[in-house]
Design an enzyme around this catalytic site. Sequence first.
Site, PDB file in Angstrom:
ATOM      1  N   GLU A  88      74.092  74.026  52.210  1.00  0.00           N
ATOM      2  CA  GLU A  88      73.268  75.239  51.589  1.00  0.00           C
ATOM      3  C   GLU A  88      73.851  76.460  52.169  1.00  0.00           C
ATOM      4  O   GLU A  88      73.936  76.737  53.365  1.00  0.00           O
ATOM      5  CB  GLU A  88      71.822  74.849  51.919  1.00  0.00           C
ATOM      6  CG  GLU A  88      71.306  73.852  51.151  1.00  0.00           C
ATOM      7  CD  GLU A  88      69.603  73.703  51.536  1.00  0.00           C
ATOM      8  OE1 GLU A  88      68.952  74.622  51.835  1.00  0.00           O
ATOM      9  OE2 GLU A  88      69.267  72.456  51.657  1.00  0.00           O
ATOM     10  N   GLU A 138      67.395  69.594  56.810  1.00  0.00           N
ATOM     11  CA  GLU A 138      66.666  70.425  57.800  1.00  0.00           C
ATOM     12  C   GLU A 138      65.713  69.683  58.361  1.00  0.00           C
ATOM     13  O   GLU A 138      64.489  69.975  58.645  1.00  0.00           O
ATOM     14  CB  GLU A 138      66.060  71.525  56.989  1.00  0.00           C
ATOM     15  CG  GLU A 138      67.363  72.450  56.457  1.00  0.00           C
ATOM     16  CD  GLU A 138      66.811  73.610  55.873  1.00  0.00           C
ATOM     17  OE1 GLU A 138      65.705  74.034  55.699  1.00  0.00           O
ATOM     18  OE2 GLU A 138      67.622  74.454  55.516  1.00  0.00           O
TER      19      GLU A 138
HETATM   20  O1  AHR Z   1      67.576  76.073  48.898  1.00  0.00           O
HETATM   21  C1  AHR Z   1      66.034  76.343  49.316  1.00  0.00           C
HETATM   22  C2  AHR Z   1      65.473  75.808  50.343  1.00  0.00           C
HETATM   23  O2  AHR Z   1      66.153  76.276  51.635  1.00  0.00           O
HETATM   24  C3  AHR Z   1      65.714  74.138  50.724  1.00  0.00           C
HETATM   25  O3  AHR Z   1      65.143  73.355  50.080  1.00  0.00           O
HETATM   26  C4  AHR Z   1      65.705  74.155  52.218  1.00  0.00           C
HETATM   27  O4  AHR Z   1      66.828  72.966  52.637  1.00  0.00           O
HETATM   28  C5  AHR Z   1      66.607  75.418  52.740  1.00  0.00           C
HETATM   29  O5  AHR Z   1      65.397  75.628  53.846  1.00  0.00           O
END
Ligand code: AHR
Length: 526
Positions: free
Chosen positions: A330, A207
């Site tokens: 994710e 991210e």
């Molecule tokens: O999964 C929780 C968080 O969500 C992670 O650390 C991040 O990459 C995302 O914003």
Amino acid sequence: MKLTTLKHALVAGLASGVLASAALAGAGAAVAQTAVTGALRADQPGPVIQPEVYGQFAEHLGRGIYEGVWVGEDSKIPNTRGYRNDVVAALKAIKVPLVRWPGGCFADDYHWREGVGPRDKRPTKVNVVWGGVEEPNSFGTNEFMEFAELIGAKTYVAGNVGTGSPQEMAEWVEYMVSPTSSTIANMRRANGRDKPWKLDYFGVGNENWGCGGQMTAAHYTDLYRNFAEFIRVPKGTKTEKIAGGANSDDYSWTETVMAGAAKNMDQISVHYYTIPSGKWENKGSATQFDEQVWADTMFQALRMEDLISKHTAIMDKYDPKKRVGLAVDEWGIWHDVEPGTNPGFLYQQNTMRDAVAAGATLNIFHKHADRVRLTAIAQMVNVLQAMILTDKDKMVLTPTYWVYDLYKPFQGATSLPVELNSPAYTVGKSSVPAVSASAGKDTAGVVHLALVNLDPNKSATVTVKLSGMTGKTAKGRVLTGPTMSAHNTFEAPNAVKPAAFTAASIKGDTLTAILPSKSVVVLDLN
Ligand code: AHR
């Protein structure tokens, strides 16, 4: 019999597979049902559903690693060299194919050298991203790699671009994979590991448009090329390089990174979280919700289809041969934390709502198996849409865990097209197809069909024409529950778990299955 009583009887009967079709026909007048037709083409095999589509994400966040996986060798909680036995056994049982570690946002603050060597000499840091708690660094590279070996999973390590350097990243990779007698490889040996590990995937940042450094896509693209160049692995081995990808529908990020660096990567990631309310500041409770929120959740979760289609359309421009994968590393439902818990720990319960959304999302991944070769649900234990919840020495398996258990036969199966004509399930502005499906043929030649009924009230009669296969029986398992918010607790850990499903049959070339409301069914067609 009152209608409500009859409905519950139907659900219970269907779930255990004991309901005779005659009884069902008799009840049909009183209980609303959805009728769905479709076709499964076993004679049109598609790409393989890579096992890594069933990957997990494990971050240094809340009780995800500490307590969730790692309790240390001296713990009273039964463990093997520090890894809790109950969690390890549960993860092995669902054949976790891959684990992504150490973050998340944590990754771009992580310096690997602080997590190797004697544990009592490792520095205590502050986990500035997640709750400001102390990070003892007792779980580091050796512990992660050993954990992956213990559960039989591939390794996906996310590197630090935000506060790290290409040199630090290169040396981390060298520490993990070098067979030489370099000083860094010998450091690994001094720390107890002679042979290099297999590093299957390496992510260049996380991210980086947000917590990973607030970068523009153009800036990240240049940094990606720079950092990725120094990820060097021994001849004859392969570590896939994964570029940090877009935040949900930020298509311009994918466009820029693909245009500038497609040839330097093996995969590009994308992150998408389902926020039931659509509002980060008030996402909603994991367990207290009404049917509108259920429908909104399904609608938000199914946005995954559109997101994947649009990101892959951009990838097709720069990589028409589909060499580069789209790693959804994710994803999952993000609720408000459980009342009374640390807001920085992202601990949430997990109900039939999470399970139904997970099943429908996995069906989307199967459909896009040509590009989606790896995903990592967030997160594995005690964080967000977890497989497993722990409370000290207690462990509970969530409804989402059971979906992963049901879907195991799809790992490595060849995807098969299945098209449904499903009526919509609509509440207010949220409308989705009531039933979702996917199919695959495993290496033993057995065809598996996943059917998800997103409607929390109506059962669904699904009639599917089968082509290119000779299956005569349809047997499998179903996951359902008495209410939309049915879930498992430490006091009642088996409230939601799969049951045998026999409300399906094949006559000639037609399969009929009667799905309970809010259910996930996986059938083996033999
Ligand atoms: O999964 C929780 C968080 O969500 C992670 O650390 C991040 O990459 C995302 O914003």
